[in-house]
Design a protein around this motif. Structure first.
Motif, PDB file in Angstrom:
ATOM      1  N   PRO A 179       0.891  -1.101   0.084  1.00  0.00           N
ATOM      2  CA  PRO A 179       0.104   0.013  -0.009  1.00  0.00           C
ATOM      3  C   PRO A 179       0.868   1.283   0.053  1.00  0.00           C
ATOM      4  O   PRO A 179       1.907   1.091   0.437  1.00  0.00           O
ATOM      5  N   GLY A 180       0.360   2.406  -0.643  1.00  0.00           N
ATOM      6  CA  GLY A 180       1.374   3.639  -0.476  1.00  0.00           C
ATOM      7  C   GLY A 180       0.695   4.364   1.090  1.00  0.00           C
ATOM      8  O   GLY A 180       0.376   3.908   1.838  1.00  0.00           O
ATOM      9  N   ASP A 181       1.038   5.553   0.984  1.00  0.00           N
ATOM     10  CA  ASP A 181       0.533   6.317   2.256  1.00  0.00           C
ATOM     11  C   ASP A 181      -0.733   6.256   2.478  1.00  0.00           C
ATOM     12  O   ASP A 181      -1.126   6.418   3.682  1.00  0.00           O
ATOM     13  N   ASN A 182      -1.461   6.254   1.624  1.00  0.00           N
ATOM     14  CA  ASN A 182      -3.196   6.158   1.952  1.00  0.00           C
ATOM     15  C   ASN A 182      -3.505   4.936   1.591  1.00  0.00           C
ATOM     16  O   ASN A 182      -3.355   4.754   0.146  1.00  0.00           O
ATOM     17  N   GLN A 183      -4.645   4.533   2.187  1.00  0.00           N
ATOM     18  CA  GLN A 183      -5.327   3.501   1.624  1.00  0.00           C
ATOM     19  C   GLN A 183      -6.814   3.940   1.469  1.00  0.00           C
ATOM     20  O   GLN A 183      -7.260   3.998   2.566  1.00  0.00           O
ATOM     21  N   ILE A 184      -7.527   3.648   0.303  1.00  0.00           N
ATOM     22  CA  ILE A 184      -8.950   4.392   0.382  1.00  0.00           C
ATOM     23  C   ILE A 184      -9.541   3.427  -0.665  1.00  0.00           C
ATOM     24  O   ILE A 184      -9.319   2.584  -1.446  1.00  0.00           O
TER      25      ILE A 184
ATOM     26  N   LYS B 160      -8.854  11.015  -9.255  1.00  0.00           N
ATOM     27  CA  LYS B 160      -7.913  12.035  -8.437  1.00  0.00           C
ATOM     28  C   LYS B 160      -7.215  11.254  -7.618  1.00  0.00           C
ATOM     29  O   LYS B 160      -5.779  11.719  -7.677  1.00  0.00           O
ATOM     30  N   PHE B 161      -7.287  10.010  -7.001  1.00  0.00           N
ATOM     31  CA  PHE B 161      -6.096   9.405  -6.060  1.00  0.00           C
ATOM     32  C   PHE B 161      -5.659   7.886  -6.724  1.00  0.00           C
ATOM     33  O   PHE B 161      -4.746   7.434  -6.226  1.00  0.00           O
ATOM     34  N   GLY B 162      -5.965   7.480  -7.614  1.00  0.00           N
ATOM     35  CA  GLY B 162      -5.509   6.586  -8.678  1.00  0.00           C
ATOM     36  C   GLY B 162      -5.055   5.484  -7.890  1.00  0.00           C
ATOM     37  O   GLY B 162      -5.767   4.666  -7.472  1.00  0.00           O
ATOM     38  N   ASP B 163      -3.835   5.095  -7.551  1.00  0.00           N
ATOM     39  CA  ASP B 163      -3.330   3.808  -7.038  1.00  0.00           C
ATOM     40  C   ASP B 163      -3.578   3.680  -5.558  1.00  0.00           C
ATOM     41  O   ASP B 163      -3.521   2.712  -5.164  1.00  0.00           O
ATOM     42  N   GLU B 164      -3.990   4.594  -4.986  1.00  0.00           N
ATOM     43  CA  GLU B 164      -4.451   4.608  -3.555  1.00  0.00           C
ATOM     44  C   GLU B 164      -5.746   3.896  -3.173  1.00  0.00           C
ATOM     45  O   GLU B 164      -6.222   3.617  -2.180  1.00  0.00           O
TER      46      GLU B 164
END
Ligand code: FES
Length: 141
Positions: free
Chosen positions: A73-78, A101-105
């Motif tokens: 995961p990146g810095d944010n998991q949405i 807006k947040f793509g890979d997250e």
């Protein structure tokens, strides 16, 4: 949230804590995700061998549960819930906006038990009711 870097030796330590559990495959995959933030592809064979299951059994569990991540995961998991109740109040449109807006997250989400306040989203483990792009953006790190 920080996670340990993936390693086979560290994964075996996690699996050893589940040695006596019944139906350990899902528990093992969840435990590995808690430890490393995701389930590394090497874990499929590791879990299968450790619990004497087929790789197909483990892969089936891993791909059935959308909350199990197969990449770091990146810095944010949405995630935006796209189960029926949330779809009825516009979650598919919200999901498209959030992914744009947040793509890979962004990962798929399926019912957080917050159906009455849909559309629901989850950001870094916190559920957001009556979710909007603005609320999700504010909840990110
Ligand atoms: S259907 Fe979305 S939280 Fe239950």
């Amino acid at each position: 949230m920080s996670f340990a870097p993936w390693s086979k030796d560290a994964a075996l330590v996690v699996l050893a804590t589940l040695r006596d559990e019944e139906g350990p495959v899902l528990l093992a995959l969840q435990a590995l995700q808690r430890e490393f933030g995701y389930v590394d592809k090497e874990a499929v064979g590791l879990v299968a061998d450790y619990f004497n299951k087929s790789r197909a059994d483990v892969h089936g569990v891993l791909t059935f549960y959308h909350d199990l991540l197969t990449s770091a995961p990146g810095d944010n998991q949405i995630s935006v819930c796209v189960a029926e109740a949330c779809q009825a109040v516009g979650s598919r449109d919200l999901e498209k906006q959030v992914k744009a807006k947040f793509g890979d997250e962004v990962h798929d989400g399926y019912c957080y038990g917050n159906c009455a306040l849909g559309p629901s989203a989850m950001v870094n483990g916190c559920i957001i009711g009556r979710a909007s792009l603005d609320k999700i953006a504010k909840a990110r790190r």
